[in-house]
Design a protein around this motif. Sequence first.
Motif, short mmCIF file in Angstrom:
data_model
loop_
_atom_site.label_atom_id
_atom_site.label_comp_id
_atom_site.label_asym_id
_atom_site.label_seq_id
_atom_site.Cartn_x
_atom_site.Cartn_y
_atom_site.Cartn_z
N ARG A 58 0.84 -1.21 0.00
CA ARG A 58 0.00 0.00 0.00
C ARG A 58 0.87 1.25 0.00
NH1 ARG A 58 -3.71 -1.49 4.90
NH2 ARG A 58 -3.39 -3.71 4.63
N TYR A 59 1.91 1.23 0.82
CA TYR A 59 2.85 2.36 0.83
C TYR A 59 3.45 2.57 -0.56
CZ TYR A 59 3.49 2.79 5.99
OH TYR A 59 3.35 3.01 7.33
N GLN A 60 3.93 1.46 -1.16
CA GLN A 60 4.62 1.55 -2.46
C GLN A 60 3.68 2.08 -3.54
OE1 GLN A 60 8.14 0.82 -2.93
NE2 GLN A 60 7.56 2.18 -4.62
N ALA A 61 2.41 1.72 -3.49
CA ALA A 61 1.45 2.22 -4.47
C ALA A 61 1.38 3.74 -4.41
CB ALA A 61 0.08 1.59 -4.23
N VAL A 62 1.48 4.31 -3.23
CA VAL A 62 1.48 5.77 -3.08
C VAL A 62 2.75 6.36 -3.68
CG1 VAL A 62 1.50 7.68 -1.41
CG2 VAL A 62 -0.04 5.73 -1.06
N PHE A 63 3.89 5.76 -3.38
CA PHE A 63 5.17 6.28 -3.92
C PHE A 63 5.21 6.13 -5.44
CE2 PHE A 63 6.49 6.17 0.45
CZ PHE A 63 7.39 7.23 0.53
N ASP A 64 4.59 5.10 -5.98
CA ASP A 64 4.59 4.89 -7.43
C ASP A 64 3.73 5.90 -8.17
OD1 ASP A 64 6.29 2.75 -7.12
OD2 ASP A 64 4.73 1.22 -7.35
N THR A 65 2.80 6.53 -7.48
CA THR A 65 1.90 7.47 -8.16
C THR A 65 2.19 8.94 -7.83
OG1 THR A 65 0.28 7.24 -6.36
CG2 THR A 65 0.01 5.79 -8.27
N HIS A 66 3.30 9.21 -7.15
CA HIS A 66 3.63 10.60 -6.79
C HIS A 66 4.98 10.99 -7.30
CE1 HIS A 66 0.21 10.08 -4.15
NE2 HIS A 66 0.14 11.37 -4.11
#
Length: 109
Positions: free
Chosen positions: A101-109
């Motif tokens: 879940r954390y990585q999904a945020v970093f991948d989209t910012h």
Amino acid sequence: PLSGFVLEGTNPYGKAASASTNTMLQRAVYSGFPVVQVGRGGTEGFAFRAGPILGGSNLTSIKARLLLMACIMKFGMLPVAQDPSKPTDAEKTATSDILDRYQAVFDTH
């Protein structure tokens, strides 16, 4: 407490300079503290996820720190392994689920 680490590693991919640093940071993850790796300064490359250590893409360390704080507030802290230096498969899976879940945020910012 809500906290984590941002590794400002070697350019351009944010890797730790030594294997011992990487081992210590993985232990921090299984102690409940998320870790994000980014390149130093204005990076031209992309830092990718390496096991339990999140990839900060091409973010600077300051931006990665702010995004990490937002993830911690949104998703919570990581579970703590009974023995952080030797987490069980179940503990690794539980940690990985939250890190996804954390990585999904970093991948989209």
